[in-house]
Design a protein around this motif. Structure first.
Motif, PDB file in Angstrom:
ATOM      1  N   MET A   1       0.833  -1.204   0.000  1.00  0.00           N
ATOM      2  CA  MET A   1       0.000   0.000   0.000  1.00  0.00           C
ATOM      3  C   MET A   1       0.866   1.252   0.000  1.00  0.00           C
ATOM      4  N   GLY A   2       2.035   1.182   0.635  1.00  0.00           N
ATOM      5  CA  GLY A   2       2.911   2.342   0.653  1.00  0.00           C
ATOM      6  C   GLY A   2       3.394   2.708  -0.730  1.00  0.00           C
ATOM      7  N   LEU A   3       3.559   1.713  -1.601  1.00  0.00           N
ATOM      8  CA  LEU A   3       4.014   1.973  -2.958  1.00  0.00           C
ATOM      9  C   LEU A   3       2.991   2.782  -3.735  1.00  0.00           C
ATOM     10  N   LEU A   4       1.704   2.566  -3.461  1.00  0.00           N
ATOM     11  CA  LEU A   4       0.658   3.269  -4.198  1.00  0.00           C
ATOM     12  C   LEU A   4       0.311   4.607  -3.550  1.00  0.00           C
ATOM     13  N   SER A   5       0.499   4.737  -2.237  1.00  0.00           N
ATOM     14  CA  SER A   5       0.134   5.985  -1.567  1.00  0.00           C
ATOM     15  C   SER A   5       1.246   7.034  -1.651  1.00  0.00           C
ATOM     16  N   ASP A   6       2.491   6.615  -1.760  1.00  0.00           N
ATOM     17  CA  ASP A   6       3.607   7.555  -1.879  1.00  0.00           C
ATOM     18  C   ASP A   6       3.665   8.081  -3.308  1.00  0.00           C
ATOM     19  N   PRO A   7       3.490   9.414  -3.530  1.00  0.00           N
ATOM     20  CA  PRO A   7       3.461   9.939  -4.903  1.00  0.00           C
ATOM     21  C   PRO A   7       4.774   9.708  -5.652  1.00  0.00           C
ATOM     22  N   TYR A   8       5.910   9.753  -4.967  1.00  0.00           N
ATOM     23  CA  TYR A   8       7.193   9.563  -5.658  1.00  0.00           C
ATOM     24  C   TYR A   8       7.359   8.112  -6.117  1.00  0.00           C
ATOM     25  N   ARG A   9       7.020   7.186  -5.233  1.00  0.00           N
ATOM     26  CA  ARG A   9       7.110   5.782  -5.631  1.00  0.00           C
ATOM     27  C   ARG A   9       6.091   5.445  -6.723  1.00  0.00           C
ATOM     28  N   ARG A  10       4.901   6.028  -6.600  1.00  0.00           N
ATOM     29  CA  ARG A  10       3.892   5.783  -7.615  1.00  0.00           C
ATOM     30  C   ARG A  10       4.335   6.325  -8.964  1.00  0.00           C
ATOM     31  N   ARG A  11       4.997   7.509  -8.939  1.00  0.00           N
ATOM     32  CA  ARG A  11       5.482   8.089 -10.184  1.00  0.00           C
ATOM     33  C   ARG A  11       6.589   7.235 -10.787  1.00  0.00           C
ATOM     34  N   ALA A  12       7.451   6.674  -9.939  1.00  0.00           N
ATOM     35  CA  ALA A  12       8.519   5.802 -10.438  1.00  0.00           C
ATOM     36  C   ALA A  12       7.936   4.522 -11.047  1.00  0.00           C
ATOM     37  N   LEU A  13       6.903   3.975 -10.393  1.00  0.00           N
ATOM     38  CA  LEU A  13       6.247   2.787 -10.936  1.00  0.00           C
ATOM     39  C   LEU A  13       5.574   3.096 -12.266  1.00  0.00           C
ATOM     40  N   SER A  14       4.957   4.273 -12.351  1.00  0.00           N
ATOM     41  CA  SER A  14       4.306   4.666 -13.597  1.00  0.00           C
ATOM     42  C   SER A  14       5.320   4.783 -14.727  1.00  0.00           C
ATOM     43  N   ARG A  15       6.470   5.400 -14.430  1.00  0.00           N
ATOM     44  CA  ARG A  15       7.496   5.511 -15.464  1.00  0.00           C
ATOM     45  C   ARG A  15       7.973   4.145 -15.928  1.00  0.00           C
ATOM     46  N   LEU A  16       8.117   3.224 -14.980  1.00  0.00           N
ATOM     47  CA  LEU A  16       8.586   1.887 -15.331  1.00  0.00           C
ATOM     48  C   LEU A  16       7.566   1.172 -16.217  1.00  0.00           C
ATOM     49  N   ILE A  17       6.287   1.295 -15.841  1.00  0.00           N
ATOM     50  CA  ILE A  17       5.239   0.632 -16.633  1.00  0.00           C
ATOM     51  C   ILE A  17       5.175   1.225 -18.031  1.00  0.00           C
ATOM     52  N   LEU A  18       5.257   2.548 -18.147  1.00  0.00           N
ATOM     53  CA  LEU A  18       5.160   3.182 -19.450  1.00  0.00           C
ATOM     54  C   LEU A  18       6.384   2.878 -20.305  1.00  0.00           C
ATOM     55  N   ARG A  19       7.533   2.788 -19.682  1.00  0.00           N
ATOM     56  CA  ARG A  19       8.747   2.518 -20.444  1.00  0.00           C
ATOM     57  C   ARG A  19       8.745   1.095 -20.995  1.00  0.00           C
ATOM     58  N   LEU A  20       8.203   0.172 -20.204  1.00  0.00           N
ATOM     59  CA  LEU A  20       8.207  -1.239 -20.610  1.00  0.00           C
ATOM     60  C   LEU A  20       6.867  -1.685 -21.197  1.00  0.00           C
ATOM     61  N   ASN A  21       5.985  -0.738 -21.508  1.00  0.00           N
ATOM     62  CA  ASN A  21       4.640  -1.103 -21.932  1.00  0.00           C
ATOM     63  C   ASN A  21       4.654  -1.935 -23.207  1.00  0.00           C
ATOM     64  N   THR A  22       5.325  -1.456 -24.233  1.00  0.00           N
ATOM     65  CA  THR A  22       5.345  -2.176 -25.509  1.00  0.00           C
ATOM     66  C   THR A  22       6.010  -3.536 -25.392  1.00  0.00           C
ATOM     67  N   PRO A  23       7.202  -3.662 -24.764  1.00  0.00           N
ATOM     68  CA  PRO A  23       7.779  -5.003 -24.600  1.00  0.00           C
ATOM     69  C   PRO A  23       6.883  -5.950 -23.803  1.00  0.00           C
ATOM     70  N   LEU A  24       6.207  -5.424 -22.763  1.00  0.00           N
ATOM     71  CA  LEU A  24       5.318  -6.280 -21.986  1.00  0.00           C
ATOM     72  C   LEU A  24       4.134  -6.760 -22.817  1.00  0.00           C
ATOM     73  N   CYS A  25       3.595  -5.879 -23.671  1.00  0.00           N
ATOM     74  CA  CYS A  25       2.476  -6.271 -24.533  1.00  0.00           C
ATOM     75  C   CYS A  25       2.899  -7.354 -25.522  1.00  0.00           C
ATOM     76  N   ILE A  26       4.081  -7.194 -26.112  1.00  0.00           N
ATOM     77  CA  ILE A  26       4.564  -8.203 -27.065  1.00  0.00           C
ATOM     78  C   ILE A  26       4.775  -9.534 -26.363  1.00  0.00           C
ATOM     79  N   LEU A  27       5.412  -9.504 -25.191  1.00  0.00           N
ATOM     80  CA  LEU A  27       5.634 -10.738 -24.442  1.00  0.00           C
ATOM     81  C   LEU A  27       4.316 -11.382 -24.021  1.00  0.00           C
ATOM     82  N   SER A  28       3.350 -10.554 -23.652  1.00  0.00           N
ATOM     83  CA  SER A  28       2.057 -11.086 -23.222  1.00  0.00           C
ATOM     84  C   SER A  28       1.346 -11.779 -24.386  1.00  0.00           C
TER      85      SER A  28
END
Length: 623
Positions: A1-28
């Motif tokens: 829950m701390g990962l989602l409530s902390d804006p800095y950690r949430r922003r870092a997670l968002s960047r990671l998801i967006l950066r790896l979005n296309t490779p994750l879609c292809i792998l999926s």
């Protein structure tokens, strides 16, 4: 829950998801496709077994010896059938009455929504004849059904003869605890639907029939028999029912067990199973069988009279006798013993079949794939839509972050443009949503309602008018003014198409998820074609390439490609013209199945999938 409530950690997670979005879609996508292809291999399958204790053993002694009597009944039935030009109702009533059954008949009629040119019928009138063998050891609270469809020509005469011989034999036994209904239904599925509706005192398909004069107990199970030869080389079992429903796996296992006991060859999808499971040819053979089942189940069409029983929670299968060029032949006595054993085991049931699987795939009769194993293949495909929707949502919500805190390092131009625009109102999305779904409503209602007007203005029959109207409306959807969002906003916006695509992806994920719970095969076939193109389509980049890809994954093209694949799998390839004729026939039968039996495939495609596809078309041509 701390990962989602902390804006800095949430922003870092968002960047990671967006950066790896296309490779994750292809792998999926590759994982989903690979998982499905692996379902035919040995590690993904389980050996078939009997879950119901009452049917756990085949230790019954079959004593059916009326094989010659069955052939005599068949010849006599064929003669009277030819004489009257249809089902010999009077002869069937007299014969069943002489066997000691309670005999009833049920006249019925049905006017089709448009002529069925394949079977040359429009006003269908017929009569079902059935006899009831009352159980001597119990009250008439439960029953079993042995049905035989009666059609024109020499088809199924031997099945009627064997059914009458079994009725004669069953009448002399004292161990029956359930009533047994011997049914001869005319006009295949229409007659069966008329009988089932009258038996359960419902009317869901507007078929007209007389009231049911005689009833037995609640039907526990049913077997539909199709047999057109004095001897057979193998038995083929059909399990796919209306809207992709399947019978309880124990009933299929029961059929397989008694075929093995009596030395009968048994097939599914017309293919014999192999014993060398760990070889590449065996894997390819199992994959072909699995694909045939997926294509048949995805069509939503009942593959036999048993398919309509499943709607009433009655477990049923269709058994077809095949006479091919194989060396070993089996006579009516062996076939009768197999059916006798099945009915004696079903007679032992203390409750409805429920302990085994209702959702499964069959690469062979000896092994099966359960729902917990095949669903991850579909889940990987739906994950692509979720990842892309998450990507769009994060881009749309980035206005809360400063310029130095951009969420993605990919499409920066789109992000900056979206940041400078005001948040679009919901009215921006109303015109394309309304027009796309209005087109779907037109596709659903207009072909049947406007068939008479079409025949007055064009030299076509009613059936041709319906099919051509479906195709015309379907194609006309591509020519609609797909920049309808400009009606209210005056100009298109970057946030506008991103919001519309976000809704389209979530809408498509919801549709596919819902239909996969009912008919996995239909959901998977649509997902494996539509999902990758839906994920990449946008109004920027190679627009014409995206347009071609969108057209290639439209449900109509998916149907056409499925027909080609099916013909290849049954080793009966067709030419382009023959394939087109089969496509038109499939469209016509899809509409008839909906209006006659309540198939949901056509309304699902017309009212939901096609409008969702048009929304993606709107996204592509957003200005």
């Amino acid at each position: 829950m701390g990962l989602l409530s902390d804006p800095y950690r949430r922003r870092a997670l968002s960047r990671l998801i967006l950066r790896l979005n296309t490779p994750l879609c292809i792998l999926s996508y590759l994982a989903g496709l690979g998982w499905f292809l692996g379902l035919a291999s040995l590690p993904f399958t389980l050996r078939s077994y009997m879950s119901e204790n009452a049917m756990g053993s085949t230790m019954v002694e079959e004593q059916f010896v009326f094989g010659e009597r069955a052939l005599s009944y068949a010849r006599e039935f064929a003669g009277h059938k030819k004489k009257v030009g249809g089902i010999p109702v009077a002869w069937l009533e007299k014969t069943m009455w002489n066997l000691g059954l309670e005999v009833y008949k049920q006249p019925f009629s049905r006017t089709l929504p448009f002529p069925d040119e394949m079977r040359e019928r429009y006003m269908v009138k017929g009569t079902n004849v059935y006899g009831i063998l009352r159980a001597p050891r119990a009250a008439s609270t439960e029953s079993l059904v042995l049905s035989v469809p009666c059609s024109t020509g020499q088809h199924n005469n031997q099945a009627v003869g064997l059914m009458l011989a079994l009725a004669s034999y069953f009448r002399g036994q004292i161990y029956w605890a359930k009533d047994i209904i011997f049914l001869v239904n005319e006009h295949d599925l229409i007659g069966m639907e008329a009988w089932l509706e009258a038996y359960h005192d419902v009317n869901v398909t507007e078929v007209l029939s007389s009231g049911m004069l005689g009833r037995a107990g609640a039907i526990q199970a049913a077997v539909s028999l199709e047999l057109s030869s004095d001897v057979i080389t193998s038995f083929d079992v059909a399990v796919e029912g209306l809207n992709g429903q399947l019978p309880n796996l124990d009933l299929v296992n029961l059929f397989y067990a008694f075929c093995q006991k009596n030395g009968l060859l048994c097939t599914i999808q017309g293919k014999l199973q192999r014993t060398d499971w760990d070889t590449l040819p065996a894997y390819v053979h199992s994959l072909q069988t699995l694909l045939l089942m997926v294509l048949k189940q995805g069509s939503g069409r009942p593959q036999g009279d048993h398919g309509l029983f499943l709607r009433y929670h009655i477990e049923a299968i269709t058994v077809r006798g095949i006479n091919s060029f194989r060396q070993y032949k089996y006579d009516m006595g062996t076939v009768g013993k197999t059916l006798e054993g099945m009915f004696r085991k079903l007679n032992n049931l203390l409750e409805r079949l429920h302990q085994s699987y209702f959702f499964y795939l069959l690469p062979s009769l000896a092994r099966f794939v359960s729902i917990g194993v095949y669903m991850p293949a579909f889940g990987f495909l739906i994950l692509i839509l979720v990842l892309k929707a998450l990507d769009l949502w994060m881009k749309l919500s980035k206005c809360d972050a400063g310029p130095e805190e951009q969420l993605c390092d990919g499409d920066q131009g789109a992000v900056h443009a979206a940041a400078e625009e005001s948040r679009p109102g919901l009215l921006t999305l109303v015109p394309p949503l309304l027009i796309c779904h209005a087109t779907g409503l037109t596709l659903y209602f207009l072909p049947v309602l406007g068939q008479h007007m079409a025949t007055q203005h064009f030299p076509v029959s009613e059936s041709e008018a319906v099919v051509l109207t479906v195709i015309a409306i379907y194609v006309a959807g591509l020519a609609l003014p797909h920049n309808t969002h400009r009606v209210l906003t005056g100009c298109g916006s970057e946030r506008g198409w991103m919001t519309l695509k976000l809704l389209s992806l979530l809408y498509l994920a919801m549709l596919l998820g819902c239909i996969a719970l009912i008919n996995f095969s239909l959901g998977f076939l649509l997902a494996v074609t539509m999902v990758p193109v839906a994920a990449i389509v946008q109004p920027k980049g190679p627009k014409y390439l995206y347009a071609v890809l969108l057209v290639l994954v439209t449900p109509a093209v998916t149907l056409l490609l499925s027909i080609v694949l099916y013909q290849e799998l049954i080793e009966y390839p067709v030419s382009a013209l023959e394939c087109w004729q089969l496509f038109l026939q499939a469209v016509s039968e899809g509409l008839l199945d909906h209006y006659l039996y309540g198939s949901i495939v056509f309304p699902f495609i017309a009212l939901f999938v096609y409008p969702c596809w048009l929304l993606l078309w709107n996204v592509l041509f957003w200005k």
